[in-house]
Design a protein around this motif. Sequence first.
Motif, PDB file in Angstrom:
ATOM      1  N   ILE A  59      41.470  37.431  36.028  1.00 53.06           N
ATOM      2  CA  ILE A  59      42.080  36.894  37.267  1.00 53.06           C
ATOM      3  C   ILE A  59      43.643  36.557  37.098  1.00 53.06           C
ATOM      4  O   ILE A  59      44.007  36.003  36.223  1.00 53.06           O
ATOM      5  CB  ILE A  59      41.425  35.357  37.637  1.00 53.06           C
ATOM      6  CG1 ILE A  59      39.927  35.521  37.823  1.00 53.06           C
ATOM      7  CG2 ILE A  59      42.042  34.857  38.864  1.00 53.06           C
ATOM      8  CD1 ILE A  59      39.189  34.377  37.927  1.00 53.06           C
ATOM      9  N   ARG A  61      47.034  35.237  38.585  1.00 55.61           N
ATOM     10  CA  ARG A  61      47.586  33.989  39.487  1.00 55.61           C
ATOM     11  C   ARG A  61      49.111  34.281  39.437  1.00 55.61           C
ATOM     12  O   ARG A  61      49.830  34.554  38.636  1.00 55.61           O
ATOM     13  CB  ARG A  61      46.993  32.952  38.879  1.00 55.61           C
ATOM     14  CG  ARG A  61      45.457  32.742  39.074  1.00 55.61           C
ATOM     15  CD  ARG A  61      45.061  31.261  38.449  1.00 55.61           C
ATOM     16  NE  ARG A  61      43.556  31.213  38.465  1.00 55.61           N
ATOM     17  CZ  ARG A  61      42.890  30.874  39.592  1.00 55.61           C
ATOM     18  NH1 ARG A  61      43.485  30.641  40.686  1.00 55.61           N
ATOM     19  NH2 ARG A  61      41.710  30.606  39.558  1.00 55.61           N
ATOM     20  N   HIS A  67      48.068  30.656  43.198  1.00 55.00           N
ATOM     21  CA  HIS A  67      46.963  31.237  43.833  1.00 55.00           C
ATOM     22  C   HIS A  67      46.661  32.520  43.254  1.00 55.00           C
ATOM     23  O   HIS A  67      47.373  33.120  42.479  1.00 55.00           O
ATOM     24  CB  HIS A  67      47.613  31.693  45.538  1.00 55.00           C
ATOM     25  CG  HIS A  67      47.483  30.406  46.230  1.00 55.00           C
ATOM     26  ND1 HIS A  67      48.398  29.345  46.637  1.00 55.00           N
ATOM     27  CD2 HIS A  67      46.400  30.130  47.352  1.00 55.00           C
ATOM     28  CE1 HIS A  67      48.011  28.419  47.303  1.00 55.00           C
ATOM     29  NE2 HIS A  67      46.809  28.992  47.745  1.00 55.00           N
ATOM     30  N   THR A  68      45.494  32.981  43.469  1.00 50.52           N
ATOM     31  CA  THR A  68      44.887  34.105  42.805  1.00 50.52           C
ATOM     32  C   THR A  68      45.457  35.373  43.607  1.00 50.52           C
ATOM     33  O   THR A  68      45.301  35.661  44.690  1.00 50.52           O
ATOM     34  CB  THR A  68      43.421  34.255  42.884  1.00 50.52           C
ATOM     35  OG1 THR A  68      42.835  33.453  42.104  1.00 50.52           O
ATOM     36  CG2 THR A  68      42.726  35.794  42.245  1.00 50.52           C
ATOM     37  N   THR A  71      42.224  40.146  41.215  1.00 50.04           N
ATOM     38  CA  THR A  71      41.040  40.095  40.142  1.00 50.04           C
ATOM     39  C   THR A  71      40.886  41.420  39.783  1.00 50.04           C
ATOM     40  O   THR A  71      40.604  42.215  40.748  1.00 50.04           O
ATOM     41  CB  THR A  71      39.788  39.281  40.805  1.00 50.04           C
ATOM     42  OG1 THR A  71      40.033  38.009  41.146  1.00 50.04           O
ATOM     43  CG2 THR A  71      38.900  39.227  39.434  1.00 50.04           C
ATOM     44  N   SER A  84      43.430  39.550  46.671  1.00 50.40           N
ATOM     45  CA  SER A  84      43.461  38.073  47.294  1.00 50.40           C
ATOM     46  C   SER A  84      44.700  37.801  47.907  1.00 50.40           C
ATOM     47  O   SER A  84      44.954  38.149  49.006  1.00 50.40           O
ATOM     48  CB  SER A  84      42.947  37.045  46.335  1.00 50.40           C
ATOM     49  OG  SER A  84      41.712  37.368  45.560  1.00 50.40           O
TER      50      SER A  84
END
Length: 92
Positions: A59, A61, A67-68, A71, A84
């Motif tokens: 993941i 960030r 915030h992501t 992924t 994302s």
Amino acid sequence: MDPHRRAAHADHVDGNVLAGALSRLFGGEPTDMVAVCGSCGAAARIAQAWVEIDETAAIVRCNSCTHTLVTIMFAEEPPRLVVSSLGELRGS
């Protein structure tokens, strides 16, 4: 000109037309690419991102707002990239 606006004379073709642009975008060192967060607008090299990783996924960030961005699912073949909060990805 707004890059998201289609020109009145634009042709409709299939995705194969993107081969050269994608090669230029992803051709260098991937961790040198700059990710722009769609949530806070911070821009930083992928190498500077905060990554949570286990045996199935990573993941990625934003190092500013957490915030992501994306992924990466690598337990599957072929691996998948789930976008994302990534606002933009630029070559180095």
